[in-house]
Scaffold this motif. Structure first.
Motif, PDB file in Angstrom:
ATOM      1  N   ASN A  18       5.427  -0.903  -7.353  1.00 38.23           N
ATOM      2  CA  ASN A  18       6.517   0.065  -7.480  1.00 38.23           C
ATOM      3  C   ASN A  18       7.039   0.460  -6.098  1.00 38.23           C
ATOM      4  N   LEU A  19       8.262   0.969  -6.079  1.00 38.74           N
ATOM      5  CA  LEU A  19       8.913   1.400  -4.843  1.00 38.74           C
ATOM      6  C   LEU A  19       8.393   2.772  -4.445  1.00 38.74           C
ATOM      7  N   LEU A  20       8.035   2.930  -3.164  1.00 40.03           N
ATOM      8  CA  LEU A  20       7.576   4.215  -2.661  1.00 40.03           C
ATOM      9  C   LEU A  20       8.690   4.986  -1.953  1.00 40.03           C
ATOM     10  N   GLY A  21       9.625   4.261  -1.332  1.00 44.33           N
ATOM     11  CA  GLY A  21      10.717   4.927  -0.627  1.00 44.33           C
ATOM     12  C   GLY A  21      11.014   4.233   0.684  1.00 44.33           C
ATOM     13  N   ARG A  22      11.816   4.887   1.497  1.00 42.80           N
ATOM     14  CA  ARG A  22      12.199   4.319   2.780  1.00 42.80           C
ATOM     15  C   ARG A  22      11.346   4.882   3.906  1.00 42.80           C
ATOM     16  N   ARG A  23      11.061   4.045   4.896  1.00 44.24           N
ATOM     17  CA  ARG A  23      10.485   4.516   6.145  1.00 44.24           C
ATOM     18  C   ARG A  23      11.020   3.652   7.269  1.00 44.24           C
ATOM     19  N   GLY A  24      11.631   4.286   8.246  1.00 41.99           N
ATOM     20  CA  GLY A  24      12.164   3.545   9.377  1.00 41.99           C
ATOM     21  C   GLY A  24      13.220   2.546   8.948  1.00 41.99           C
ATOM     22  N   MET A  25      13.052   1.298   9.353  1.00 39.19           N
ATOM     23  CA  MET A  25      14.040   0.255   9.086  1.00 39.19           C
ATOM     24  C   MET A  25      13.728  -0.547   7.829  1.00 39.19           C
ATOM     25  N   GLY A  26      12.883  -0.028   6.967  1.00 37.92           N
ATOM     26  CA  GLY A  26      12.545  -0.806   5.777  1.00 37.92           C
ATOM     27  C   GLY A  26      12.227   0.053   4.577  1.00 37.92           C
ATOM     28  N   ARG A  27      11.946  -0.634   3.461  1.00 40.42           N
ATOM     29  CA  ARG A  27      11.573   0.043   2.212  1.00 40.42           C
ATOM     30  C   ARG A  27      10.107  -0.258   1.922  1.00 40.42           C
ATOM     31  N   LEU A  28       9.391   0.774   1.481  1.00 38.30           N
ATOM     32  CA  LEU A  28       7.959   0.651   1.210  1.00 38.30           C
ATOM     33  C   LEU A  28       7.703   0.477  -0.278  1.00 38.30           C
ATOM     34  N   TYR A  29       6.725  -0.397  -0.598  1.00 38.88           N
ATOM     35  CA  TYR A  29       6.306  -0.611  -1.979  1.00 38.88           C
ATOM     36  C   TYR A  29       4.787  -0.572  -2.043  1.00 38.88           C
ATOM     37  N   ARG A  30       4.284  -0.120  -3.168  1.00 40.87           N
ATOM     38  CA  ARG A  30       2.862  -0.282  -3.455  1.00 40.87           C
ATOM     39  C   ARG A  30       2.683  -1.639  -4.104  1.00 40.87           C
ATOM     40  N   GLY A  31       1.657  -2.379  -3.708  1.00 43.04           N
ATOM     41  CA  GLY A  31       1.437  -3.716  -4.244  1.00 43.04           C
ATOM     42  C   GLY A  31      -0.029  -4.022  -4.421  1.00 43.04           C
ATOM     43  N   THR A  32      -0.309  -5.238  -4.888  1.00 35.98           N
ATOM     44  CA  THR A  32      -1.686  -5.688  -5.114  1.00 35.98           C
ATOM     45  C   THR A  32      -1.839  -7.099  -4.573  1.00 35.98           C
ATOM     46  N   GLN A  33      -2.933  -7.347  -3.876  1.00 36.05           N
ATOM     47  CA  GLN A  33      -3.263  -8.710  -3.481  1.00 36.05           C
ATOM     48  C   GLN A  33      -3.966  -9.373  -4.654  1.00 36.05           C
ATOM     49  N   LEU A  34      -3.388 -10.452  -5.146  1.00 41.14           N
ATOM     50  CA  LEU A  34      -3.881 -11.055  -6.380  1.00 41.14           C
ATOM     51  C   LEU A  34      -5.254 -11.684  -6.212  1.00 41.14           C
ATOM     52  N   ASP A  35      -5.593 -12.155  -5.000  1.00 40.53           N
ATOM     53  CA  ASP A  35      -6.861 -12.840  -4.774  1.00 40.53           C
ATOM     54  C   ASP A  35      -8.058 -11.956  -5.111  1.00 40.53           C
ATOM     55  N   ASP A  36      -7.979 -10.671  -4.712  1.00 41.36           N
ATOM     56  CA  ASP A  36      -9.130  -9.785  -4.913  1.00 41.36           C
ATOM     57  C   ASP A  36      -8.759  -8.477  -5.604  1.00 41.36           C
ATOM     58  N   ASN A  37      -7.529  -8.399  -6.100  1.00 41.59           N
ATOM     59  CA  ASN A  37      -7.058  -7.212  -6.825  1.00 41.59           C
ATOM     60  C   ASN A  37      -7.112  -5.958  -5.963  1.00 41.59           C
TER      61      ASN A  37
END
Length: 780
Positions: free
Chosen positions: A123-142
């Motif tokens: 999901n989208l967390l918002g903007r910070r600096g020159m980019g947009r932040l998202y929460r994510g998951t690394q699929l290899d180890d969850n």
């Protein structure tokens, strides 16, 4: 230019953050400035704001610059605009905003493939600096990750610029110490940079971070919601940031390209690139100019930052923290430290220090010199309400006339004061429980506990019970409990721990229920995952699990630390403790049968299940193996891996070396660092979970211990790596916390005891018990 704020929301901002405006609108209270400190204290309760108003306040306090004007965004800044996200919410395949054609936000479940893993957007967390932040998951180890998306939109960058900036991004986005050491000075560094310079259609680059620190609020957000910091807090912020800048300015770093760089400047230091953990009041630096500036418009003039720029930027940050905003909320003009009328009441010494940082005085030669000067300043004190009243009355030249209006106003103000005095009293009481999280020198300097007798609880087999009641940890025949009680004056704390129930989770739940029900004043426990509406907590120390094997000096070459190269992976631990590996040769070690040990502490077992075993199938197999092993004996040296033996940590430390030297068996165990540290018959292995090995013990030279380190004869030359524990980078670390009720009607003894435990005097005592302090302690 500042973002234009709707009139009704601007009024909400003024009501919330500028009480005199509110008072003057009514003309009755506006002349009675003695009420201002009272109303300042209670204004959040008097004038609550909804989410929309809070957002407007944040923007008014920290307006963003115009970006990507080629796209004619209705808000004049597409990174802050809601329409790119609405496009994806309407159609998950949408890639552009329907209003201005700016690149849309990433849809949920979007997959990103990098060299070190594959990631999915949550999901989208918002903007910070020159980019947009998202929460994510690394699929290899969850494992949870933070994804920062940078944009190179086609209307702004041509193909050549696209290729050059993507290539530079991959080469520059990341840092490691050139000598290979792992140190953390509250500087958030990326795990992986993802970009494809050959793809001229793709307008996006991604920075992956494997730490929750990246989701902490920025200082700009903090100011928008909390208003200005106190001078005391600003001194603490300055001290932390200068520590980080010392590290950044003086070390040699290796970039992803292999290039070595020394005296690296942050180059992008501002209230948007500084993150705050409000619980611990730790400040973290992120978004270095090294990669952040790659996404500035091609027309932007960019110069190579130098360390002096960081000091100047830090001075401006300190000024803004004291004021609580960046611009005048009415005129929209930036606040200027040259305007001495804009400065709040602070000591002349701190003011001169900040001006020197900015460059309006004799500049500091380095971050180190600035920090040494800061530490010599007298600690700032909270300014008394009376002095604030004097400061407010002088410029107003208040004149009283015997008019009916004034008499009416006076009567009304007295009624208001009478109705609110109890509220102020409760606020002042609560204020004592939210003292600075930075270390006060001595217990006597912290707010004292209420007089009387108070009860608190915890787990009987938990870490706190061990460090509190065991003799000889602090001094010969002395306990931490008695040492603390000597210093608590007329207060008496009675510790009544709860015995083990069915499992670690049930015991912990029982502890929390005691606090919630008011049967005990507070509790000390671990594994506090989140706050609830009725309870809160404060951290005061750290502990963690360590996985250890025998450390035989007589047979060092054949011993497990040497064969395993001092490390073990989470996957190998899962296989070991679910019976899938019965001989160490399966892991490249010697031909020795495996023997498994587990500790008696329920909290240690719970952490091991949650963070190492993880999935329910592995946990069930582990528990089944453990239960079955209780029916077997371990007297024969021919018994293989399947039995799991549960012993106290100290008994296990003796057993694993005996297993190896006498019985030819390779034992492995885990236990709390507070009990294992300094016990040189066992070697604590570095842990690996999708990345480089992380060793919890570091030597005086800054390097992690290794199987050649003499742990017995060189005691005092190694110690727990505090930075790994305070930042959560050591994945088996956990805090020790005081849990108490969010209820002003109940005693504040829990919060006050937490503040006492966070004094430097208490931290030194806790350190002697084996716990890890919140911050580095000065060496005698």
């Amino acid at each position: 230019m500042p973002t234009k704020i709707p009139q009704n929301l601007l009024k909400a901002y003024l009501l919330r953050h500028n009480p005199p405006v509110r008072l003057n609108r009514y003309n009755l209270l506006g002349r009675f400035l003695w009420l201002k400190p009272i109303l300042e204290e209670i204004k959040p309760e008097l004038f609550p704001l909804n989410v929309e108003e809070e957002t407007a306040i944040t923007e008014a306090v920290v307006p963003y610059e115009l970006l990507y004007i080629q796209y004619h965004c209705q808000t004049r800044n597409p990174l802050n605009c809601p329409f790119p996200q609405q496009a994806v919410q309407s159609d998950a395949t949408a890639t552009y905003c329907l209003k201005c054609s700016f690149p849309a936000t990433l849809a949920e479940k979007t997959k990103l493939k990098g060299n070190r893993g594959t990631y999915t957007v949550e999901n989208l967390l918002g903007r910070r600096g020159m980019g947009r932040l998202y929460r994510g998951t690394q699929l290899d180890d969850n494992q949870l990750v933070t994804i920062k998306e940078y944009l190179l939109p086609q209307k702004v960058f041509n193909n050549e610029e696209l290729i050059q900036r993507k290539a530079a991004f991959i080469s520059l986005a990341g840092l490691n110490l050139a000598d290979g050491r792992i140190q953390d000075f509250r500087l958030i560094l990326p795990w992986e940079a993802i970009a494809d310079p050959t793809n001229l259609v793709e307008e996006r680059c991604y920075l992956i971070s494997k730490t929750k620190l990246d989701t902490y609020p920025t200082l700009s957000s903090y100011l928008g919601l909390n208003g200005p910091m106190t001078p005391v807090q600003v001194q603490q912020v300055l001290n932390q940031i200068l520590q980080t800048l010392e590290f950044l300015h003086e070390q040699k770093f290796s970039l992803p390209s292999g290039q070595i760089q020394q005296r690296l400047a942050h180059g992008n230091l501002n209230v948007h690139s500084l993150l705050i953990n409000e619980e611990s009041f730790f400040i973290y630096l992120c978004d270095l100019a090294l990669w952040e500036n790659l996404f500035n418009s091609p027309n932007t003039l960019v110069t190579k930052p130098i360390p002096a720029d960081d000091l100047s930027a830090l001075g401006h940050v300190a000024f803004n923290l004291l004021i609580g905003k960046l611009v005048d909320p009415v005129s929209g003009e930036p606040l200027n430290p040259k305007n001495y009328l804009q400065w709040p009441p602070i000591s002349p010494e701190l003011k001169e220090f900040i001006l020197r940082l900015i460059g309006m005085g004799i500049p500091f030669e380095s971050a180190s010199a600035a920090r040494q000067a800061l530490l010599k300043l007298s600690p700032e004190k909270q300014i008394a309400i009376n002095s604030l009243i004097v400061e407010e009355e002088k410029p107003e030249q208040v004149r009283f006339y015997r008019t009916p209006l004034i008499i009416f106003g006076a009567t009304l103000s007295l009624l208001l004061f009478g109705g609110l005095i109890w509220f102020l009293a409760s606020k002042l009481s609560a204020k004592e429980t939210t003292e600075s999280d930075f270390l006060v020198c001595c217990i006597k300097d912290a707010p004292p506990l209420p007089n009387g007798r108070f009860n608190y609880t915890g787990e009987a087999d938990g870490t706190w019970t061990y460090v509190l009641q065991n003799s000889n940890l602090i001094a010969k025949d002395e306990t931490l409990e008695r040492e603390l009680q000597k210093r608590l004056r007329k207060s008496q704390l009675i510790y009544e721990p709860i015995d083990h129930i069915a499992n670690s989770s049930a015991t912990k739940d029982a502890v929390i229920k005691q606090v919630r029900a008011g049967k005990t004043d507070f509790a000390i426990t671990t594994l506090v995952d989140k706050q609830s509406d009725d309870l809160t907590y404060k951290e005061f120390a750290y502990d963690g699990l360590v996985v250890f094997v025998n450390f035989s000096y007589s047979k060092r070459q054949e011993s497990l630390p040497n064969a395993l190269k001092g490390k073990i992976t989470f996957e190998q631990l899962r296989k070991l403790y679910t019976g899938q590996i019965e001989n160490w040769r399966e892991l490249g070690g010697p031909d020795l049968p495996v023997k498994l040990y587990i500790p008696t502490e329920t909290e240690a077992l719970q952490i091991f299940e949650q963070r190492v075993l993880k999935d329910q199938a592995s946990i069930d197999t582990f528990k089944s193996l453990w239960q079955n092993s209780k029916k077997e004996t371990n007297s024969s040296k021919n018994i293989l891996a399947s039995p799991i033996t549960q012993l106290s940590t100290f008994a296990t430390l003796t057993r694993v070396i005996k297993d190896f030297e006498d019985d030819g068996v390779g034992g492995i165990a885990f236990g709390t660092l507070s009990k294992v540290f300094g016990q040189c018959s066992a070697y604590p292995l570095a842990i690996v979970n999708q990345g480089e090995p992380i060793q919890s013990i570091v030597q005086n030279n800054g390097l992690p211990i290794n199987p050649t380190t003499d742990l017995c004869n060189n005691k005092g030359s190694y110690y727990p790596n505090l930075q790994l524990f305070s930042t959560g980078k050591y994945l088996l670390a956990y805090p020790i916390t005081v849990v108490y009720a969010r209820d002003n009607r109940r005693s504040a003894v829990g919060a006050k005891f937490a503040n006492i435990l966070k004094t430097r005097e208490s931290q030194e005592l806790l350190s002697k018990t084996g716990l890890i302090p919140l911050q580095p302690l000065a060496k005698n």
